[in-house]
Design a protein around this motif. Structure first.
Motif, PDB file in Angstrom:
ATOM      1  N   ARG A  22       0.830  -1.208   0.000  1.00  0.00           N
ATOM      2  CA  ARG A  22       0.000   0.000   0.000  1.00  0.00           C
ATOM      3  C   ARG A  22       0.863   1.256   0.000  1.00  0.00           C
ATOM      4  N   ASP A  23       1.932   1.242   0.776  1.00  0.00           N
ATOM      5  CA  ASP A  23       2.836   2.397   0.808  1.00  0.00           C
ATOM      6  C   ASP A  23       3.520   2.606  -0.544  1.00  0.00           C
ATOM      7  N   THR A  24       3.936   1.510  -1.175  1.00  0.00           N
ATOM      8  CA  THR A  24       4.578   1.615  -2.484  1.00  0.00           C
ATOM      9  C   THR A  24       3.623   2.214  -3.502  1.00  0.00           C
ATOM     10  N   LEU A  25       2.393   1.734  -3.520  1.00  0.00           N
ATOM     11  CA  LEU A  25       1.407   2.273  -4.447  1.00  0.00           C
ATOM     12  C   LEU A  25       1.129   3.750  -4.155  1.00  0.00           C
ATOM     13  N   ALA A  26       0.944   4.079  -2.896  1.00  0.00           N
ATOM     14  CA  ALA A  26       0.633   5.463  -2.528  1.00  0.00           C
ATOM     15  C   ALA A  26       1.772   6.403  -2.907  1.00  0.00           C
ATOM     16  N   TRP A  27       3.014   6.021  -2.647  1.00  0.00           N
ATOM     17  CA  TRP A  27       4.154   6.879  -2.976  1.00  0.00           C
ATOM     18  C   TRP A  27       4.345   6.998  -4.483  1.00  0.00           C
ATOM     19  N   THR A  28       4.093   5.905  -5.203  1.00  0.00           N
ATOM     20  CA  THR A  28       4.207   5.948  -6.662  1.00  0.00           C
ATOM     21  C   THR A  28       3.176   6.898  -7.263  1.00  0.00           C
ATOM     22  N   LEU A  29       1.931   6.757  -6.833  1.00  0.00           N
ATOM     23  CA  LEU A  29       0.882   7.637  -7.346  1.00  0.00           C
ATOM     24  C   LEU A  29       1.119   9.087  -6.938  1.00  0.00           C
ATOM     25  N   SER A  30       1.604   9.294  -5.723  1.00  0.00           N
ATOM     26  CA  SER A  30       1.918  10.651  -5.272  1.00  0.00           C
ATOM     27  C   SER A  30       3.034  11.273  -6.109  1.00  0.00           C
ATOM     28  N   ALA A  31       4.045  10.476  -6.427  1.00  0.00           N
ATOM     29  CA  ALA A  31       5.140  10.977  -7.258  1.00  0.00           C
ATOM     30  C   ALA A  31       4.637  11.345  -8.658  1.00  0.00           C
ATOM     31  N   LEU A  32       3.756  10.523  -9.215  1.00  0.00           N
ATOM     32  CA  LEU A  32       3.191  10.834 -10.529  1.00  0.00           C
ATOM     33  C   LEU A  32       2.411  12.146 -10.504  1.00  0.00           C
ATOM     34  N   VAL A  33       1.625  12.338  -9.464  1.00  0.00           N
ATOM     35  CA  VAL A  33       0.849  13.578  -9.346  1.00  0.00           C
ATOM     36  C   VAL A  33       1.782  14.778  -9.201  1.00  0.00           C
ATOM     37  N   CYS A  34       2.814  14.650  -8.393  1.00  0.00           N
ATOM     38  CA  CYS A  34       3.756  15.761  -8.211  1.00  0.00           C
ATOM     39  C   CYS A  34       4.472  16.097  -9.515  1.00  0.00           C
ATOM     40  N   VAL A  35       4.926  15.079 -10.227  1.00  0.00           N
ATOM     41  CA  VAL A  35       5.601  15.321 -11.502  1.00  0.00           C
ATOM     42  C   VAL A  35       4.654  16.026 -12.466  1.00  0.00           C
ATOM     43  N   MET A  36       3.413  15.558 -12.490  1.00  0.00           N
ATOM     44  CA  MET A  36       2.437  16.137 -13.413  1.00  0.00           C
ATOM     45  C   MET A  36       2.147  17.604 -13.061  1.00  0.00           C
ATOM     46  N   TYR A  37       1.839  17.884 -11.804  1.00  0.00           N
ATOM     47  CA  TYR A  37       1.505  19.253 -11.407  1.00  0.00           C
ATOM     48  C   TYR A  37       2.702  20.190 -11.507  1.00  0.00           C
ATOM     49  N   PHE A  38       3.863  19.750 -11.011  1.00  0.00           N
ATOM     50  CA  PHE A  38       5.036  20.616 -11.085  1.00  0.00           C
ATOM     51  C   PHE A  38       5.502  20.787 -12.531  1.00  0.00           C
ATOM     52  N   GLY A  39       5.364  19.731 -13.327  1.00  0.00           N
ATOM     53  CA  GLY A  39       5.704  19.838 -14.744  1.00  0.00           C
ATOM     54  C   GLY A  39       4.841  20.863 -15.450  1.00  0.00           C
ATOM     55  N   PHE A  40       3.552  20.824 -15.172  1.00  0.00           N
ATOM     56  CA  PHE A  40       2.639  21.785 -15.782  1.00  0.00           C
ATOM     57  C   PHE A  40       2.973  23.206 -15.320  1.00  0.00           C
ATOM     58  N   THR A  41       3.238  23.359 -14.037  1.00  0.00           N
ATOM     59  CA  THR A  41       3.588  24.677 -13.494  1.00  0.00           C
ATOM     60  C   THR A  41       4.905  25.182 -14.085  1.00  0.00           C
ATOM     61  N   LEU A  42       5.880  24.289 -14.225  1.00  0.00           N
ATOM     62  CA  LEU A  42       7.157  24.692 -14.814  1.00  0.00           C
ATOM     63  C   LEU A  42       6.988  25.063 -16.291  1.00  0.00           C
ATOM     64  N   MET A  43       6.080  24.389 -16.975  1.00  0.00           N
ATOM     65  CA  MET A  43       5.810  24.771 -18.367  1.00  0.00           C
ATOM     66  C   MET A  43       5.208  26.166 -18.432  1.00  0.00           C
ATOM     67  N   ILE A  44       4.340  26.482 -17.491  1.00  0.00           N
ATOM     68  CA  ILE A  44       3.760  27.831 -17.452  1.00  0.00           C
ATOM     69  C   ILE A  44       4.863  28.867 -17.250  1.00  0.00           C
ATOM     70  N   ALA A  45       5.832  28.530 -16.382  1.00  0.00           N
ATOM     71  CA  ALA A  45       6.897  29.481 -16.073  1.00  0.00           C
ATOM     72  C   ALA A  45       7.943  29.585 -17.179  1.00  0.00           C
ATOM     73  N   PHE A  46       8.333  28.454 -17.760  1.00  0.00           N
ATOM     74  CA  PHE A  46       9.487  28.455 -18.657  1.00  0.00           C
ATOM     75  C   PHE A  46       9.169  28.200 -20.134  1.00  0.00           C
ATOM     76  N   ALA A  47       7.960  27.745 -20.445  1.00  0.00           N
ATOM     77  CA  ALA A  47       7.615  27.494 -21.852  1.00  0.00           C
ATOM     78  C   ALA A  47       6.191  27.945 -22.147  1.00  0.00           C
ATOM     79  N   PRO A  48       5.875  29.199 -21.846  1.00  0.00           N
ATOM     80  CA  PRO A  48       4.499  29.651 -22.071  1.00  0.00           C
ATOM     81  C   PRO A  48       4.100  29.655 -23.541  1.00  0.00           C
TER      82      PRO A  48
END
Length: 103
Positions: A22-48
């Motif tokens: 359960r911890d492995t699944l939760a951390w994996t899904l959390s990492a995917l969400v973080c990459v997705m949200y931070f990636g989108f935010t970084l695109m807004i900042a650096f590749a508008p």
């Protein structure tokens, strides 16, 4: 729940394996969400310019709109993945562990 049952559950190898899975699944899904949200935010900042391009030559819908909807959709899908896994895999194991501890 009595302390005896709780100690039986915590010492059960199936419980320890369940916690790890359960911890492995939760951390994996959390990492995917973080990459997705931070990636989108970084695109807004650096590749508008990428986000402001239309999705097609004659379209008025920008790529950023499509990507934003994708972020929301992907978040819902990941939530569904966790719920499905919890209901079909984790819950039966929990029920078995509790049944064994109650004997």
């Amino acid at each position: 729940m009595s302390a005896l049952i709780a100690s039986k559950i915590q010492s059960n190898p199936k419980y320890l394996q369940l916690v790890r899975q359960r911890d492995t699944l939760a951390w994996t899904l959390s990492a995917l969400v973080c990459v997705m949200y931070f990636g989108f935010t970084l695109m807004i900042a650096f590749a508008p310019d990428v986000l402001t391009q239309p999705i097609a030559a004659d379209s008025v819908i920008p790529m950023g709109m499509l990507m934003g909807v994708g972020v929301i959709f992907f978040s819902c899908v990941l939530t569904g993945v966790y719920v499905y896994k919890a209901n079909t895999v984790f819950d039966p194991i929990v029920n078995e562990i509790v049944r064994e501890a109650s004997k």
